[in-house]
Enzyme design. Structure first.
Site, PDB file in Angstrom:
ATOM      1  N   GLY A  43      -1.026 -14.676   4.822  1.00  0.00           N
ATOM      2  CA  GLY A  43      -1.787 -13.734   3.990  1.00  0.00           C
ATOM      3  C   GLY A  43      -2.467 -14.439   2.836  1.00  0.00           C
ATOM      4  N   LEU A 100      -5.423 -15.130   2.140  1.00  0.00           N
ATOM      5  CA  LEU A 100      -6.721 -14.664   1.632  1.00  0.00           C
ATOM      6  C   LEU A 100      -6.576 -13.358   0.852  1.00  0.00           C
ATOM      7  CD1 LEU A 100      -9.018 -15.447   4.699  1.00  0.00           C
ATOM      8  CD2 LEU A 100      -8.523 -16.880   2.714  1.00  0.00           C
ATOM      9  N   GLY A 101      -5.327 -12.920   0.667  1.00  0.00           N
ATOM     10  CA  GLY A 101      -5.089 -11.677  -0.060  1.00  0.00           C
ATOM     11  C   GLY A 101      -5.069 -11.881  -1.568  1.00  0.00           C
ATOM     12  N   GLN A 102      -4.794 -10.785  -2.282  1.00  0.00           N
ATOM     13  CA  GLN A 102      -4.850 -10.811  -3.748  1.00  0.00           C
ATOM     14  C   GLN A 102      -3.949 -11.900  -4.335  1.00  0.00           C
ATOM     15  OE1 GLN A 102      -2.970  -7.528  -5.749  1.00  0.00           O
ATOM     16  NE2 GLN A 102      -4.033  -7.872  -7.684  1.00  0.00           N
ATOM     17  N   ARG A 108      -7.611 -13.084   8.874  1.00  0.00           N
ATOM     18  CA  ARG A 108      -9.064 -13.170   8.710  1.00  0.00           C
ATOM     19  C   ARG A 108      -9.490 -14.617   8.560  1.00  0.00           C
ATOM     20  NH1 ARG A 108      -9.713  -9.976   3.365  1.00  0.00           N
ATOM     21  NH2 ARG A 108      -7.606 -10.768   3.095  1.00  0.00           N
ATOM     22  N   ASP A 159      -1.974 -14.563  13.034  1.00  0.00           N
ATOM     23  CA  ASP A 159      -1.609 -13.151  13.042  1.00  0.00           C
ATOM     24  C   ASP A 159      -0.080 -13.101  13.111  1.00  0.00           C
ATOM     25  OD1 ASP A 159      -0.953 -10.575  13.696  1.00  0.00           O
ATOM     26  OD2 ASP A 159      -2.438 -10.367  15.303  1.00  0.00           O
ATOM     27  N   TYR A 166       4.671   1.796   4.041  1.00  0.00           N
ATOM     28  CA  TYR A 166       4.799   0.522   3.327  1.00  0.00           C
ATOM     29  C   TYR A 166       6.225   0.351   2.788  1.00  0.00           C
ATOM     30  CZ  TYR A 166       3.786  -2.842  -0.493  1.00  0.00           C
ATOM     31  OH  TYR A 166       3.774  -3.904  -1.354  1.00  0.00           O
ATOM     32  N   LYS A 193       9.152  -2.312   3.909  1.00  0.00           N
ATOM     33  CA  LYS A 193       9.644  -3.298   2.946  1.00  0.00           C
ATOM     34  C   LYS A 193      11.155  -3.195   2.746  1.00  0.00           C
ATOM     35  CE  LYS A 193       6.208  -5.988   1.679  1.00  0.00           C
ATOM     36  NZ  LYS A 193       6.291  -7.471   1.725  1.00  0.00           N
TER      37      LYS A 193
HETATM   38  N1  SER Z   1       0.654  -2.914  -5.405  1.00  0.00           N
HETATM   39  C1  SER Z   1       1.440  -2.357  -4.354  1.00  0.00           C
HETATM   40  C2  SER Z   1       0.888  -1.083  -3.870  1.00  0.00           C
HETATM   41  O1  SER Z   1       0.355  -0.360  -4.682  1.00  0.00           O
HETATM   42  C3  SER Z   1       2.854  -2.124  -4.836  1.00  0.00           C
HETATM   43  O2  SER Z   1       3.636  -3.115  -4.324  1.00  0.00           O
HETATM   44  O3  SER Z   1       0.972  -0.775  -2.740  1.00  0.00           O
END
Ligand code: SER
Length: 316
Positions: A8, A10-12, A36, A51, A141, A145
């Site tokens: 991941g 390329l993510g934040q 990506r 992936d 999500y 997690k």
């Molecule tokens: N920033 C995340 C979200 O809002 C929280 O872990 O999904």
């Protein structure tokens, strides 16, 4: 020789984490990967297309590149997870299982996996939420997690795999935008203010959430990575945050610099998610076990965000 795989990437968080790891261990010690392709070049990093739902592909990357450690940053966040729960399940649950299983088989030294305030739910105590508490999230999500946290514990206890992690709050940053979480407003609001636009907030003005600035998030990931294993009483259950605020509070903090800036509120489905999350976290385990200590308070965060976004958005 240390060789760190970042999924991941390329993510934040992944984007900036790769740079921090390179500064510390050298660029050749870092392999960035993502599902990506890098749009604006790979920044001089070695890049592998990966992936995480494909176990075979993970196994191959680990072998081919002689990977010793993993930062597993690939995930679908809360808001996009509600739009595509099946994808969130595959990436977050199957993906994390694949990473742990392939790491175990390949004899990887350390696996770092961030968790989230998304693991909590409406029955969790909302203020100074402890690490060990009720975990009954209502988002896909959050469910995936919690599953990741339990899997990590399982791999640690059954196989002795060194898995570490922390529960991030909303992360504020200016380089790579977040990929559709519930806390994104705390980033978007700055882009609007700096560009002279009004902001329409999807949360109610008095919804408090825990947050933290990117440099502190990166520093804490690396501190945790380098901590001695005997000191770690938890696996992924370390709550971390620097401060909490409501949309109204951050709005007023930004207005000190932009007195003309205006906000309106139009809560959507993300309001419901935010209401099941803590308003503030108890981070004492992280402080005691591996020295978590955020450097940015809210004022320093706001000033630094505005300074950097002005450079990016206004002077170009
Ligand atoms: N920033 C995340 C979200 O809002 C929280 O872990 O999904």
């Amino acid at each position: 020789m240390t060789k760190i795989l970042v999924t991941g990437a390329l993510g934040q968080i992944g984007t900036e984490l790769a740079g921090e790891l390179a500064a510390r261990y050298g660029k050749s010690a870092v392999l960035i990967s993502d599902v990506r392709k890098p749009a604006s070049g790979d920044g001089g990093f070695e890049f592998a297309s990966l992936d995480v739902t494909n176990a075979e592909a993970i196994s191959q990357v680990l072998k081919e590149h002689g990977i010793t450690d993993i930062f597993h940053m690939a995930a679908i966040l809360s808001a996009s997870g509600e739009k595509n729960p099946a994808l969130a399940y595959r990436v977050n649950s199957d993906g994390t299982f694949n990473i742990l299983e392939e790491a175990r088989k390949a004899g990887i030294n350390r696996v770092v996996i961030p968790s989230t305030i998304g693991v909590f739910g409406a029955e969790t105590p909302r203020n100074h939420t402890p690490d060990i508490t009720v975990l009954r999230p209502t988002t896909m999500y959050g469910i995936t997690k919690v599953n990741a946290e339990l899997l990590a514990l399982y791999y640690r206890d059954k196989y002795g795999l060194d898995v570490r992690g922390l529960r991030f709050p909303g992360i504020i940053s200016y380089l790579t935008p977040p990929s559709a979480g519930t806390t994104d407003y705390a980033v978007d609001i700055f882009y609007h203010a700096v560009q002279g636009k009004d902001y329409l907030c999807y949360l109610k003005k008095d919804t408090a959430l825990p947050m933290m600035y990117m440099p502190d998030a990166l520093h804490s990931l690396i501190q945790l990575f380098e901590a001695s294993r005997e000191k770690l009483r938890h696996c992924l259950e370390y709550n971390v945050s620097a401060y909490s605020f409501t949309p109204e509070e951050i709005y007023h903090a930004i207005r000190e610099t932009y007195p003309e800036f205006r906000i309106a509120y139009e809560p959507d489905f993300r309001q419901k998610i935010a209401e099941t999350w803590p308003a503030s976290l108890d981070s004492h385990f992280a402080r005691e076990d591996w020295g978590f200590k955020p450097m940015y308070d809210l004022k320093k965060t706001v000033d630094d965000m505005i300074l950097n976004l002005r450079k990016i958005l206004v002077h170009h």
